[in-house]
Design a protein around this motif. Structure first.
Motif, mmCIF file in Angstrom:
data_model
loop_
_atom_site.group_PDB
_atom_site.id
_atom_site.type_symbol
_atom_site.label_atom_id
_atom_site.label_comp_id
_atom_site.label_asym_id
_atom_site.label_seq_id
_atom_site.Cartn_x
_atom_site.Cartn_y
_atom_site.Cartn_z
ATOM 1 N N THR A 42 -3.004 2.912 -9.141
ATOM 2 C CA THR A 42 -2.475 3.078 -7.786
ATOM 3 C C THR A 42 -3.565 2.820 -6.744
ATOM 4 O O THR A 42 -3.344 2.123 -5.756
ATOM 5 C CB THR A 42 -1.909 4.493 -7.602
ATOM 6 O OG1 THR A 42 -0.808 4.677 -8.494
ATOM 7 C CG2 THR A 42 -1.434 4.704 -6.167
ATOM 8 N N VAL A 43 -4.753 3.369 -6.993
ATOM 9 C CA VAL A 43 -5.872 3.134 -6.079
ATOM 10 C C VAL A 43 -6.237 1.652 -6.061
ATOM 11 O O VAL A 43 -6.489 1.066 -4.995
ATOM 12 C CB VAL A 43 -7.091 3.987 -6.484
ATOM 13 C CG1 VAL A 43 -8.320 3.593 -5.661
ATOM 14 C CG2 VAL A 43 -6.787 5.459 -6.290
ATOM 15 N N ALA A 96 -3.704 -0.225 -4.011
ATOM 16 C CA ALA A 96 -3.908 0.010 -2.582
ATOM 17 C C ALA A 96 -5.091 -0.797 -2.064
ATOM 18 O O ALA A 96 -5.031 -1.410 -0.990
ATOM 19 C CB ALA A 96 -4.116 1.500 -2.329
ATOM 20 N N VAL A 128 2.646 5.153 5.640
ATOM 21 C CA VAL A 128 1.360 4.739 5.080
ATOM 22 C C VAL A 128 1.034 3.308 5.503
ATOM 23 O O VAL A 128 -0.118 2.974 5.811
ATOM 24 C CB VAL A 128 1.382 4.852 3.542
ATOM 25 C CG1 VAL A 128 0.091 4.293 2.943
ATOM 26 C CG2 VAL A 128 1.565 6.303 3.128
ATOM 27 N N TYR A 140 2.837 1.975 -3.368
ATOM 28 C CA TYR A 140 2.007 2.467 -4.466
ATOM 29 C C TYR A 140 1.437 3.855 -4.179
ATOM 30 O O TYR A 140 1.357 4.697 -5.063
ATOM 31 C CB TYR A 140 0.857 1.489 -4.740
ATOM 32 C CG TYR A 140 1.215 0.394 -5.724
ATOM 33 C CD1 TYR A 140 0.947 0.530 -7.086
ATOM 34 C CD2 TYR A 140 1.804 -0.779 -5.296
ATOM 35 C CE1 TYR A 140 1.272 -0.477 -7.984
ATOM 36 C CE2 TYR A 140 2.134 -1.797 -6.182
ATOM 37 C CZ TYR A 140 1.860 -1.633 -7.535
ATOM 38 O OH TYR A 140 2.188 -2.635 -8.412
ATOM 39 N N VAL A 141 1.012 4.087 -2.947
ATOM 40 C CA VAL A 141 0.315 5.330 -2.627
ATOM 41 C C VAL A 141 1.277 6.493 -2.419
ATOM 42 O O VAL A 141 1.071 7.598 -2.932
ATOM 43 C CB VAL A 141 -0.566 5.128 -1.371
ATOM 44 C CG1 VAL A 141 -1.162 6.455 -0.910
ATOM 45 C CG2 VAL A 141 -1.678 4.134 -1.672
ATOM 46 N N TRP A 142 2.357 6.268 -1.668
ATOM 47 C CA TRP A 142 3.287 7.357 -1.322
ATOM 48 C C TRP A 142 4.666 6.746 -1.100
ATOM 49 O O TRP A 142 5.063 6.514 0.035
ATOM 50 C CB TRP A 142 2.792 8.064 -0.061
ATOM 51 C CG TRP A 142 3.459 9.376 0.217
ATOM 52 C CD1 TRP A 142 4.416 10.013 -0.520
ATOM 53 C CD2 TRP A 142 3.221 10.229 1.345
ATOM 54 N NE1 TRP A 142 4.788 11.194 0.048
ATOM 55 C CE2 TRP A 142 4.068 11.356 1.201
ATOM 56 C CE3 TRP A 142 2.383 10.142 2.466
ATOM 57 C CZ2 TRP A 142 4.092 12.387 2.133
ATOM 58 C CZ3 TRP A 142 2.403 11.168 3.387
ATOM 59 C CH2 TRP A 142 3.245 12.286 3.231
ATOM 60 N N VAL A 176 0.841 -1.199 0.000
ATOM 61 C CA VAL A 176 0.000 0.000 0.000
ATOM 62 C C VAL A 176 0.873 1.245 0.000
ATOM 63 O O VAL A 176 0.678 2.174 -0.801
ATOM 64 C CB VAL A 176 -0.935 0.010 1.225
ATOM 65 C CG1 VAL A 176 -1.750 1.309 1.263
ATOM 66 C CG2 VAL A 176 -1.868 -1.180 1.208
#
Length: 394
Positions: free
Chosen positions: A262-263, A266, A119, A110-112, A107
């Motif tokens: 990306t979403v 996650a 995260v 991919y997100v940050w 997660v």
């Protein structure tokens, strides 16, 4: 003392298994597997699938006989003796705690990516809280969204001008076995259904069917996505990627869709984390009932019907691991523990008759475990020894 509610039907059970497997594999494990096997990634996937099938068959037969929380911890205890049940439970809790950390880190990456560990910790806290109120609605939404995103990546990737089917090979030498061991990490979620044995309706019929359906659907999804990422990125670029499915849509000429992928990544990892924490906490519950772990962890929440103390402890440990661990390292470590767990499951199933599948599954688990990266084998073996010492002391 249990108080667990049988509220999961066939569809719910399949979704729990899909959430555990699809999130684990598609978004995190192809890159290290490609680093080991190159274009022979698909061969490793096929080997991992065969071993997973044997393990699934053995687990389904055992789950029909022992529809209790705890999975192979219960099967090993009943068929082989208390020590082997304990060892299976220990390997599962340790290995799957590492899996939880891997999913949380996925997660974050991919997100940050710059704050991946932060995260990851937040994701663990949120999912631990969500587990208090049940999994059915969350699992449905997550799995549906992830499958839509994966379908989009496959269509865009295979339609792009950068596709090179020559990148898909069927060689790879010894690295194929290492890749298979890593890819097995992605298949292991089917047993999450067995660990929820006390919460599934008509478990003798539902659990075997749910395990088989989840495994077949996941294998199809993995195969299609593996061909896509290898064709578009090639084995070298795939091996170096931290977000391969995002890279696929970028190379395909659709960078504007990268946030959508990306979403999806996650959500997939969150779905896997949700199911993983469920499985680990139920095994902790079963071991605590037998006083193999502190008995306080056997408590079940009077309102929500979940082992809340076990979930809180598991969530806390995973949060710490996610805050400091390396993704590829925890995947290898997790695979070692999970392969040991399933080796004991196959040994347990061997006592039921019809022994060809358990023998193939057992040998497959052993071979894949010892061909993992050396650091994973050594650290996994050390933790197993620690578990054995704790058993002797208690």
């Amino acid at each position: 003392m249990s108080g667990l509610v049988r509220g999961l039907g066939l569809g719910d059970a399949v979704l729990v298994g899909l959430g555990a497997m699809i999130g684990a594999g598609v978004f995190s494990v192809f890159a290290p597997a490609a680093a080991a096997a190159g274009s022979g990634l698909l061969v490793g996937l096929a080997i991992a699938a065969v071993v997973a099938y044997c393990n699934a068959t053995s687990s389904a037969r055992l789950a029909a006989l022992y529809p209790e929380s705890g999975g192979t911890y219960v099967y090993g205890r009943e068929r082989l003796g208390p020590f082997w049940g304990y060892l299976a439970g220990w390997a599962f809790v340790v290995g799957k705690t590492a899996s939880c950390a891997a999913m949380a880190l996925t997660v974050g990456l991919y997100v940050w990516p710059e704050r991946a560990h932060l995260v990851a910790v937040v994701a663990v806290v949120v999912l631990t809280a969500l587990n208090y109120v049940g999994v059915k609605k969350a699992a449905r939404v997550i799995v549906a969204a992830v499958l839509v995103v994966l379908a989009g990546v496959v269509v865009l990737g295979l339609r792009s001008s950068g596709v090179e089917l020559g990148n898909v090979g069927f060689s790879g030498g010894f690295g194929v076995l290492e890749a298979a061991g890593l890819l097995f990490f992605a298949f292991a979620g089917y047993a999450r259904v067995a660990t929820l044995g006390e919460e599934v309706r008509d478990p003798a019929r539902t659990i075997p069917r749910a395990i088989s359906l989840a495994l077949v659907i996941t294998l199809v999804v993995y195969s299609v996505v593996a061909v896509t990422v290898l064709s578009v990125l090639g084995p070298s670029r795939l091996a170096e990627s931290t977000a391969p499915l995002v890279d696929v849509v970028v190379v395909a000429g659709f960078p504007g869709l990268a946030p959508v992928v990306t979403v999806g990544a996650a959500l997939a990892a969150l779905g896997a984390l949700l199911a993983l924490v469920l499985g680990v906490s139920r095994t902790v519950l079963a071991m605590a009932r037998d006083r193999r772990l502190p008995v306080a962890l056997a408590a079940v929440h009077p309102r929500f019907g979940v082992p809340h103390r076990a979930e809180l402890v598991v969530g806390a440990v995973v949060a710490v691991a996610a805050g400091v661990a390396d993704l590829r390292g925890v995947i290898g470590f997790s695979s070692f523990g999970v392969l040991l767990y399933y080796a004991i499951a196959n040994a347990s199933a061997f006592t039921l008759g019809r022994r060809v599948v358990p023998v193939v599954g057992f040998l497959g688990c052993v071979v894949l475990a010892v061909t993992l990266p050396v650091a994973s084998v050594l650290s996994g073996a050390a933790v197993v020894v620690v578990g054995g010492v704790l058993y002797a002391v208690r």
